[in-house]
Design a protein around this motif. Sequence first.
Motif, PDB file in Angstrom:
ATOM      1  N   LEU A  17       0.812  -1.215   0.000  1.00 27.73           N
ATOM      2  CA  LEU A  17       0.000   0.000   0.000  1.00 27.73           C
ATOM      3  C   LEU A  17       0.847   1.268   0.000  1.00 27.73           C
ATOM      4  CD1 LEU A  17      -2.773  -0.928   2.609  1.00 27.73           C
ATOM      5  CD2 LEU A  17      -2.912  -1.012   0.116  1.00 27.73           C
ATOM      6  N   VAL A  18       2.119   1.141   0.378  1.00 24.72           N
ATOM      7  CA  VAL A  18       2.993   2.315   0.440  1.00 24.72           C
ATOM      8  C   VAL A  18       3.176   2.871  -0.975  1.00 24.72           C
ATOM      9  CG1 VAL A  18       5.300   3.155   1.004  1.00 24.72           C
ATOM     10  CG2 VAL A  18       4.161   1.500   2.506  1.00 24.72           C
ATOM     11  N   GLY A  19       2.912   4.143  -1.133  1.00 28.06           N
ATOM     12  CA  GLY A  19       2.980   4.767  -2.452  1.00 28.06           C
ATOM     13  C   GLY A  19       1.628   4.888  -3.116  1.00 28.06           C
ATOM     14  N   GLN A  20       0.632   4.152  -2.609  1.00 31.65           N
ATOM     15  CA  GLN A  20      -0.710   4.300  -3.157  1.00 31.65           C
ATOM     16  C   GLN A  20      -1.343   5.587  -2.643  1.00 31.65           C
ATOM     17  OE1 GLN A  20      -3.425   1.016  -3.058  1.00 31.65           O
ATOM     18  NE2 GLN A  20      -1.845  -0.515  -3.455  1.00 31.65           N
ATOM     19  N   GLY A  21      -2.313   6.100  -3.390  1.00 27.10           N
ATOM     20  CA  GLY A  21      -2.914   7.372  -3.036  1.00 27.10           C
ATOM     21  C   GLY A  21      -2.163   8.509  -3.693  1.00 27.10           C
ATOM     22  N   ALA A  22      -2.466   9.714  -3.276  1.00 25.12           N
ATOM     23  CA  ALA A  22      -1.853  10.903  -3.875  1.00 25.12           C
ATOM     24  C   ALA A  22      -1.274  11.792  -2.789  1.00 25.12           C
ATOM     25  CB  ALA A  22      -2.898  11.672  -4.674  1.00 25.12           C
ATOM     26  N   VAL A  23      -0.106  12.368  -3.052  1.00 25.70           N
ATOM     27  CA  VAL A  23       0.464  13.315  -2.098  1.00 25.70           C
ATOM     28  C   VAL A  23      -0.308  14.633  -2.193  1.00 25.70           C
ATOM     29  CG1 VAL A  23       2.753  12.283  -2.179  1.00 25.70           C
ATOM     30  CG2 VAL A  23       2.180  14.137  -3.760  1.00 25.70           C
ATOM     31  N   ALA A  24      -0.172  15.472  -1.160  1.00 27.80           N
ATOM     32  CA  ALA A  24      -0.871  16.763  -1.122  1.00 27.80           C
ATOM     33  C   ALA A  24      -0.190  17.740  -2.073  1.00 27.80           C
ATOM     34  CB  ALA A  24      -0.877  17.310   0.303  1.00 27.80           C
ATOM     35  N   SER A  25      -0.597  17.738  -3.312  1.00 36.27           N
ATOM     36  CA  SER A  25       0.099  18.482  -4.359  1.00 36.27           C
ATOM     37  C   SER A  25      -0.143  19.981  -4.307  1.00 36.27           C
ATOM     38  CB  SER A  25      -0.319  17.948  -5.733  1.00 36.27           C
ATOM     39  OG  SER A  25      -1.719  18.073  -5.901  1.00 36.27           O
ATOM     40  N   TYR A  26      -1.157  20.426  -3.549  1.00 35.39           N
ATOM     41  CA  TYR A  26      -1.458  21.860  -3.521  1.00 35.39           C
ATOM     42  C   TYR A  26      -0.473  22.649  -2.651  1.00 35.39           C
ATOM     43  CZ  TYR A  26      -3.821  20.652   0.873  1.00 35.39           C
ATOM     44  OH  TYR A  26      -4.105  20.165   2.130  1.00 35.39           O
ATOM     45  N   ILE A  27       0.401  21.951  -1.917  1.00 32.38           N
ATOM     46  CA  ILE A  27       1.478  22.601  -1.164  1.00 32.38           C
ATOM     47  C   ILE A  27       2.783  22.105  -1.775  1.00 32.38           C
ATOM     48  CG2 ILE A  27       2.531  22.953   1.110  1.00 32.38           C
ATOM     49  CD1 ILE A  27      -0.200  22.160   2.320  1.00 32.38           C
ATOM     50  N   PRO A  28       3.482  22.917  -2.550  1.00 30.40           N
ATOM     51  CA  PRO A  28       4.627  22.443  -3.339  1.00 30.40           C
ATOM     52  C   PRO A  28       5.654  21.614  -2.567  1.00 30.40           C
ATOM     53  CG  PRO A  28       4.043  24.640  -4.029  1.00 30.40           C
ATOM     54  CD  PRO A  28       3.163  24.328  -2.861  1.00 30.40           C
ATOM     55  N   PRO A  29       6.102  22.004  -1.373  1.00 31.17           N
ATOM     56  CA  PRO A  29       7.091  21.160  -0.672  1.00 31.17           C
ATOM     57  C   PRO A  29       6.554  19.763  -0.328  1.00 31.17           C
ATOM     58  CG  PRO A  29       7.090  23.364   0.257  1.00 31.17           C
ATOM     59  CD  PRO A  29       5.883  23.267  -0.644  1.00 31.17           C
ATOM     60  N   ASP A 150       8.915  24.195   9.861  1.00 32.92           N
ATOM     61  CA  ASP A 150       9.629  24.135   8.592  1.00 32.92           C
ATOM     62  C   ASP A 150       9.293  25.415   7.818  1.00 32.92           C
ATOM     63  OD1 ASP A 150      10.239  23.695   5.828  1.00 32.92           O
ATOM     64  OD2 ASP A 150      10.297  21.541   6.182  1.00 32.92           O
ATOM     65  N   GLY A 151      10.267  26.320   7.734  1.00 32.49           N
ATOM     66  CA  GLY A 151      10.019  27.622   7.129  1.00 32.49           C
ATOM     67  C   GLY A 151       9.577  27.552   5.687  1.00 32.49           C
ATOM     68  N   ALA A 152      10.159  26.648   4.907  1.00 39.65           N
ATOM     69  CA  ALA A 152       9.803  26.536   3.490  1.00 39.65           C
ATOM     70  C   ALA A 152       8.358  26.086   3.323  1.00 39.65           C
ATOM     71  CB  ALA A 152      10.745  25.559   2.789  1.00 39.65           C
ATOM     72  N   VAL A 153       7.942  25.114   4.139  1.00 39.71           N
ATOM     73  CA  VAL A 153       6.551  24.655   4.073  1.00 39.71           C
ATOM     74  C   VAL A 153       5.605  25.764   4.509  1.00 39.71           C
ATOM     75  CG1 VAL A 153       4.881  23.015   5.006  1.00 39.71           C
ATOM     76  CG2 VAL A 153       7.166  22.232   4.404  1.00 39.71           C
ATOM     77  N   ALA A 154       5.978  26.481   5.581  1.00 40.35           N
ATOM     78  CA  ALA A 154       5.122  27.558   6.076  1.00 40.35           C
ATOM     79  C   ALA A 154       4.906  28.626   5.015  1.00 40.35           C
ATOM     80  CB  ALA A 154       5.735  28.176   7.333  1.00 40.35           C
ATOM     81  N   GLU A 155       5.984  29.061   4.377  1.00 42.57           N
ATOM     82  CA  GLU A 155       5.848  30.103   3.362  1.00 42.57           C
ATOM     83  C   GLU A 155       5.035  29.620   2.162  1.00 42.57           C
ATOM     84  OE1 GLU A 155       6.613  33.218   3.857  1.00 42.57           O
ATOM     85  OE2 GLU A 155       7.278  32.608   5.854  1.00 42.57           O
ATOM     86  N   ALA A 156       5.208  28.352   1.780  1.00 41.92           N
ATOM     87  CA  ALA A 156       4.430  27.806   0.668  1.00 41.92           C
ATOM     88  C   ALA A 156       2.950  27.740   1.024  1.00 41.92           C
ATOM     89  CB  ALA A 156       4.956  26.420   0.306  1.00 41.92           C
ATOM     90  N   GLU A 157       2.656  27.386   2.260  1.00 42.80           N
ATOM     91  CA  GLU A 157       1.255  27.329   2.679  1.00 42.80           C
ATOM     92  C   GLU A 157       0.619  28.708   2.703  1.00 42.80           C
ATOM     93  OE1 GLU A 157      -0.479  24.638   5.296  1.00 42.80           O
ATOM     94  OE2 GLU A 157       1.406  23.687   5.855  1.00 42.80           O
ATOM     95  N   ILE A 158       1.363  29.681   3.219  1.00 39.39           N
ATOM     96  CA  ILE A 158       0.834  31.042   3.273  1.00 39.39           C
ATOM     97  C   ILE A 158       0.557  31.560   1.861  1.00 39.39           C
ATOM     98  CG2 ILE A 158       1.433  33.429   3.858  1.00 39.39           C
ATOM     99  CD1 ILE A 158       3.003  32.221   6.268  1.00 39.39           C
TER     100      ILE A 158
END
Length: 303
Positions: A17-29, A150-158
Amino acid sequence: MDTGSVLSTIAAEVQPLVGQGAVASYIPPLAAIDPARFGLAVRATDGAEHAVGDATERFSIQSIAKVLSLAVAMDLEGDTLWARVGREPSGTAFNSLVQLEADGGVPRNPMINAGALVVMDAVLAHTGPDATPVLDLVRAATDDATLTVDGAVAEAEIATAHRTRALAHYLKAFGTLRGDPDTVVEAYCRLCALSMSCVELCRAFTFLATGGHAPSGQQVISTRQAKRLNAIMLTCGVYDEAGDFAYRVGLPAKSGVGGGIVAVMPGEFVAATWSPGLGPRGNSVAGTMALELLTTYTGRSVF
C-alpha cells in the motif's frame, strides 16, 4: 508481547500500500516528498519506544497540530471556547465553505479548517501574534527544544492558502472570528508546518495517554482536558472518515495531509505513522492500514 516484532510484521504487510494514493500536491514542498516513505512508532506509557521504517525522519505534521493548538486554547479560554466552535463530526470536506454557511458561521468542530482558525484566533487573543504558545507546549511535552516550524513549508502554505483565507474572512463576516483574518491565517499556516518524526509525535502526544503528563512527568494539561481532547479526536480527528476509521482502528486519532497520523490508547500507548500517499478523504492509505493492523494484532483499542 514483542512490540518490535509486531511493528516489523505490520511494515511488511502494508508495503504493497505504500505509495498508493496521492500526495498533497497543492502545497509544493509536500508534493515533492517521496510517496514511498513509511514509518511507524509506538511509545508505551512506561516509556518503552519501538519504531520501524522512516519513523525518525521529520515531516510536516499539518492538521495533527490542530490538537495541540486546541489544548492551548482550552487552557486559555475554558468552556467559553465552545460558544464559537462545535464538537460534532463534520460529514463534509475539512475545508468546506458550504457547511460553514449552512451552520450559520459556527464551525462544526475544531479539527476542520474553519474550526482550527477559530481556535487559533482564541489563542492569539491571549498571547498576541508574536507568541509561540503551541510550539512551547510541543517542546514542553517532548522535552525537545529543537522542534520547530519548517520555514519553506510555512511560506508555501501562506502563499497558496486562498481557500483558508476565504474561510477566515467568511468567519469574520459572521462575527465568529474576532481578530484580523490574515493574521490568523498566517499563524495557522505556520502551526501546520511544524516538523516532527513519528517517534517525536509519540512523545508529544504522550500527555493524551497519561491523563495530561508529558514523558518528563510534567503536567502539561489537566486530566479533564486530556479526556475531552481524546473524545474530539475519536469523533472528528480524521476529517469525514471518522466512522470508518473508528470501525477499522478503534482509537482516538488525528491525521494530516502530510501523511501522518497519531493515535492514542489512553492509559497504554501512543502510535504514530507516516506515509505521504493519501486516500480521497485526506488520510494516509498505508498509515490507516498500519494502525488497523496494530489494534488487530495487539487486541488493544477503546472498544
